[in-house]
Write an enzyme that holds these catalytic residues in place. Structure first.
Site, PDB file in Angstrom:
ATOM      1  N   GLY A   9       3.418  31.189 -29.228  1.00 37.03           N
ATOM      2  CA  GLY A   9       2.398  31.710 -28.336  1.00 37.03           C
ATOM      3  C   GLY A   9       1.426  32.640 -29.025  1.00 37.03           C
ATOM      4  N   LYS A  14       8.766  32.036 -28.695  1.00 39.14           N
ATOM      5  CA  LYS A  14       9.969  31.885 -27.885  1.00 39.14           C
ATOM      6  C   LYS A  14      10.748  30.692 -28.437  1.00 39.14           C
ATOM      7  CE  LYS A  14       6.758  32.280 -25.312  1.00 39.14           C
ATOM      8  NZ  LYS A  14       5.398  32.591 -25.710  1.00 39.14           N
ATOM      9  N   ASP A  96       1.820  24.435 -24.246  1.00 34.27           N
ATOM     10  CA  ASP A  96       2.777  25.158 -23.400  1.00 34.27           C
ATOM     11  C   ASP A  96       2.750  24.639 -21.970  1.00 34.27           C
ATOM     12  OD1 ASP A  96       0.168  26.215 -23.076  1.00 34.27           O
ATOM     13  OD2 ASP A  96       0.908  28.229 -22.661  1.00 34.27           O
TER      14      ASP A  96
END
Length: 165
Positions: A9, A14, A96
Site C-alpha cells: 500500500g 500488509k 487492492d
C-alpha cells in the site's frame, strides 16, 4: 502448499500467510527487510503480490531467489480472475480493490456484496451476484481529510488520528 500474499500500500505492506486455503498469519510490515524476515520464517511455496504504490517487478525479482514456486503479480487489467471484472477502465483500477472483490466473491459466493475498505483512502465497491466486480467509489481517508480541512480552511486545527484507527 504455503502461499504468502502481499498488499503493498501507500503507507504499509500488509501480508497474509496461507497454508492451503487456511489463513495462518496476518500482520503489517514497514520495510522490504521485514517482509524478507517473514519469507525466511514462513518459507512460502508461492507469493501473490498486489500494489497500489507502484510496479511490483522489483519485489518479484527479490522474491524469486527465495521462493521455489510462482510469483504472481496481481494486475487488474491482465491477471486471470475467478470473477468477471466489469470495471470500465481496468487498467486504472487499483489492485487492492479488485483483490478485495475476489476475496468477497469467495467468501460470499452468489451474493451481492458491498466492500468497505478504510485506509489511506476509503473505498466502497460492489460485487454483483458474487461473480461480477462493478466498481464503486474512492475518497480520502481520515488522515487526508484532517489534513485537507486544516490546510484549506482558515481556523480549523490539524487533528491527529486516534491510536486505534
Amino acid at each position: 502448499m504455503r502461499t504468502l500474499t502481499l498488499d503493498i500500500g501507500n503507507t504499509t505492506v500488509k501480508y497474509g500467510c496461507f497454508e492451503d486455503d487456511v489463513l495462518r498469519e496476518t500482520a503489517i510490515a514497514q520495510t522490504k527487510e521485514q517482509v524478507g524476515e517473514v519469507v525466511q520464517r514462513w518459507k512460502p511455496t508461492h507469493v501473490i503480490l498486489a500494489s497500489v504504490a507502484g510496479p511490483t517487478d522489483t519485489w518479484a525479482a527479490d522474491l524469486c531467489a527465495q521462493v521455489p514456486g510462482r510469483i504472481v503479480e496481481f494486475k487488474p487489467a491482465s491477471t486471470p480472475l475467478p470473477i468477471r471484472n466489469g470495471y470500465a477502465t481496468p487498467q486504472t483500477l487499483g489492485a487492492d480493490r479488485l483483490a478485495a472483490a475476489v476475496g468477497a466473491a469467495w467468501l460470499r459466493p452468489g451474493r451481492d456484496t458491498l466492500i468497505i475498505d478504510a485506509g489511506t483512502a476509503i473505498k466502497c465497491d460492489w460485487v454483483e451476484g458474487g461473480h461480477t466486480f462493478r466498481g464503486g467509489s474512492i475518497a480520502p481517508g481520515l488522515r487526508l481529510r484532517f489534513q485537507a480541512l486544516h490546510t484549506f480552511t482558515g481556523r480549523l486545527p490539524l487533528l491527529e488520528m486516534p491510536p486505534t484507527c
